[in-house]
Design a protein around this motif. Structure first.
Motif, PDB file in Angstrom:
ATOM      1  N   PRO A 163      43.806  48.747  35.648  1.00  0.00           N
ATOM      2  CA  PRO A 163      44.291  47.363  35.635  1.00  0.00           C
ATOM      3  C   PRO A 163      43.430  46.456  36.511  1.00  0.00           C
ATOM      4  O   PRO A 163      42.974  46.862  37.585  1.00  0.00           O
ATOM      5  CB  PRO A 163      45.712  47.488  36.200  1.00  0.00           C
ATOM      6  CG  PRO A 163      46.111  48.894  35.899  1.00  0.00           C
ATOM      7  CD  PRO A 163      44.860  49.703  36.037  1.00  0.00           C
ATOM      8  N   GLY A 164      43.202  45.244  36.021  1.00  0.00           N
ATOM      9  CA  GLY A 164      42.372  44.320  36.782  1.00  0.00           C
ATOM     10  C   GLY A 164      42.566  42.886  36.349  1.00  0.00           C
ATOM     11  O   GLY A 164      43.641  42.502  35.907  1.00  0.00           O
ATOM     12  N   VAL A 165      41.515  42.101  36.464  1.00  0.00           N
ATOM     13  CA  VAL A 165      41.545  40.687  36.101  1.00  0.00           C
ATOM     14  C   VAL A 165      41.076  40.552  34.660  1.00  0.00           C
ATOM     15  O   VAL A 165      40.022  41.065  34.300  1.00  0.00           O
ATOM     16  CB  VAL A 165      40.636  39.859  37.026  1.00  0.00           C
ATOM     17  CG1 VAL A 165      40.747  38.381  36.702  1.00  0.00           C
ATOM     18  CG2 VAL A 165      40.987  40.113  38.477  1.00  0.00           C
ATOM     19  N   GLN A 206      41.679  30.442  41.066  1.00  0.00           N
ATOM     20  CA  GLN A 206      42.975  30.086  40.485  1.00  0.00           C
ATOM     21  C   GLN A 206      43.145  30.676  39.088  1.00  0.00           C
ATOM     22  O   GLN A 206      44.225  31.181  38.740  1.00  0.00           O
ATOM     23  CB  GLN A 206      43.132  28.560  40.438  1.00  0.00           C
ATOM     24  CG  GLN A 206      43.238  27.904  41.800  1.00  0.00           C
ATOM     25  CD  GLN A 206      44.455  28.364  42.594  1.00  0.00           C
ATOM     26  OE1 GLN A 206      45.484  28.705  42.030  1.00  0.00           O
ATOM     27  NE2 GLN A 206      44.337  28.379  43.911  1.00  0.00           N
ATOM     28  N   VAL A 207      42.091  30.656  38.281  1.00  0.00           N
ATOM     29  CA  VAL A 207      42.162  31.240  36.946  1.00  0.00           C
ATOM     30  C   VAL A 207      42.358  32.749  37.028  1.00  0.00           C
ATOM     31  O   VAL A 207      43.145  33.342  36.284  1.00  0.00           O
ATOM     32  CB  VAL A 207      40.899  30.880  36.131  1.00  0.00           C
ATOM     33  CG1 VAL A 207      40.857  31.674  34.830  1.00  0.00           C
ATOM     34  CG2 VAL A 207      40.883  29.382  35.812  1.00  0.00           C
ATOM     35  N   GLY A 208      41.654  33.383  37.964  1.00  0.00           N
ATOM     36  CA  GLY A 208      41.806  34.821  38.125  1.00  0.00           C
ATOM     37  C   GLY A 208      43.232  35.212  38.499  1.00  0.00           C
ATOM     38  O   GLY A 208      43.764  36.209  38.003  1.00  0.00           O
ATOM     39  N   LEU A 209      43.869  34.410  39.344  1.00  0.00           N
ATOM     40  CA  LEU A 209      45.232  34.717  39.775  1.00  0.00           C
ATOM     41  C   LEU A 209      46.225  34.773  38.605  1.00  0.00           C
ATOM     42  O   LEU A 209      47.215  35.479  38.677  1.00  0.00           O
ATOM     43  CB  LEU A 209      45.725  33.665  40.776  1.00  0.00           C
ATOM     44  CG  LEU A 209      45.175  33.739  42.203  1.00  0.00           C
ATOM     45  CD1 LEU A 209      45.764  32.607  43.037  1.00  0.00           C
ATOM     46  CD2 LEU A 209      45.487  35.076  42.840  1.00  0.00           C
ATOM     47  N   THR A 210      45.926  34.022  37.570  1.00  0.00           N
ATOM     48  CA  THR A 210      46.857  33.955  36.420  1.00  0.00           C
ATOM     49  C   THR A 210      46.541  34.976  35.347  1.00  0.00           C
ATOM     50  O   THR A 210      47.176  34.989  34.287  1.00  0.00           O
ATOM     51  CB  THR A 210      46.821  32.548  35.794  1.00  0.00           C
ATOM     52  OG1 THR A 210      45.517  32.305  35.241  1.00  0.00           O
ATOM     53  CG2 THR A 210      47.141  31.476  36.823  1.00  0.00           C
TER      54      THR A 210
END
Length: 233
Positions: A49-51, A226-230
């Protein structure tokens, strides 16, 4: 979002189990990496699991016979991945442990070795107060000191305009240094899972590694974070 900012190399690390190659997902796709497994082909583990979807998990260990087992990804030397500046290095990292005294670790780097001290690397200091540090040994640059978070993802970025390098952890400026005299790596492979001179093997996940031949702005870095967090899986 990353591709829109034109990385010269981009390792999404979504490669399927069983492959020996880390695909370069940049527009050119010029610089694939070779995945080096330990002697038992146990690590690194792909499809973790990752981004975005998957990441790669590394784990150095000593086997029953007392032999050190190590794994990493390497990309042959090219000037595109070893610019004196401007450049930006970016990665999402998730440490699973911190080393004992003297056991420094590096998730990404292109360090030429302590003898010539060229190149750069993200560093995880040892001990219970482990922190993230950006290092360009040839320029005397050690900046950072942000505490790691075991089992949690952190976004690491170093952005250099050729004169000053700034280290960001999770979109926050964590230190800057004068970088005009820093020595770029001149022959060592670019590595994920170690600092590139057969030292500092990382214990944890790495994802979304990108290298640029320009200095990303603060706004770009914060957007990537911010995009990675979602997009965690």
């Amino acid at each position: 979002t990353v591709l829109a900012d034109g990385p010269v190399a981009y390792y999404r690390l979504e490669d399927p189990t069983g492959t020996g190659t880390a695909i370069d997902s940049s527009t050119s796709g010029t610089y694939p990496g070779t995945i080096t497994f330990d002697d038992y082909a146990a690590w690194p583990k792909l499809e973790q699991p990752g981004v975005g979807s998957n990441s790669v998990s590394f784990h150095p260990y000593t086997d029953g016979g007392g032999f050190a087992q190590k794994s990493y990804i390497s990309v042959p030397y090219t000037t595109d991945l070893n610019q004196p500046g401007p450049f930006t290095a970016e990665a999402w990292v998730r440490p699973l442990s911190a080393g004992a005294a003297g056991d420094w670790r590096s998730p990404v780097g292109n360090f030429g070795g302590w003898g010539d001290a060229s190149g750069w690397f993200f560093y995880q200091s040892p001990g219970p107060d482990s922190t993230w540090i950006w290092v360009q040994k040839g320029g005397g640059i050690w900046v950072g000191g942000v505490p790691i978070r075991k089992n949690q993802w952190d976004h690491l970025v170093a952005s250099s305009d050729g004169t000053t390098v700034t280290f960001y952890v999770n979109g926050v400026n964590s230190g800057s240094a004068e970088a005009s005299t820093a020595a770029p790596n001149s022959g060592t492979a670019f590595c994920i899972g170690q600092r590139a001179d057969s030292y500092g093997y990382f214990d944890g996940n790495v994802d979304e590694v990108a290298i640029y031949t320009n200095a990303l702005s603060v706004a770009q870095i914060q957007l990537h974070y911010q995009v990675g967090l979602t997009n965690f899986y």
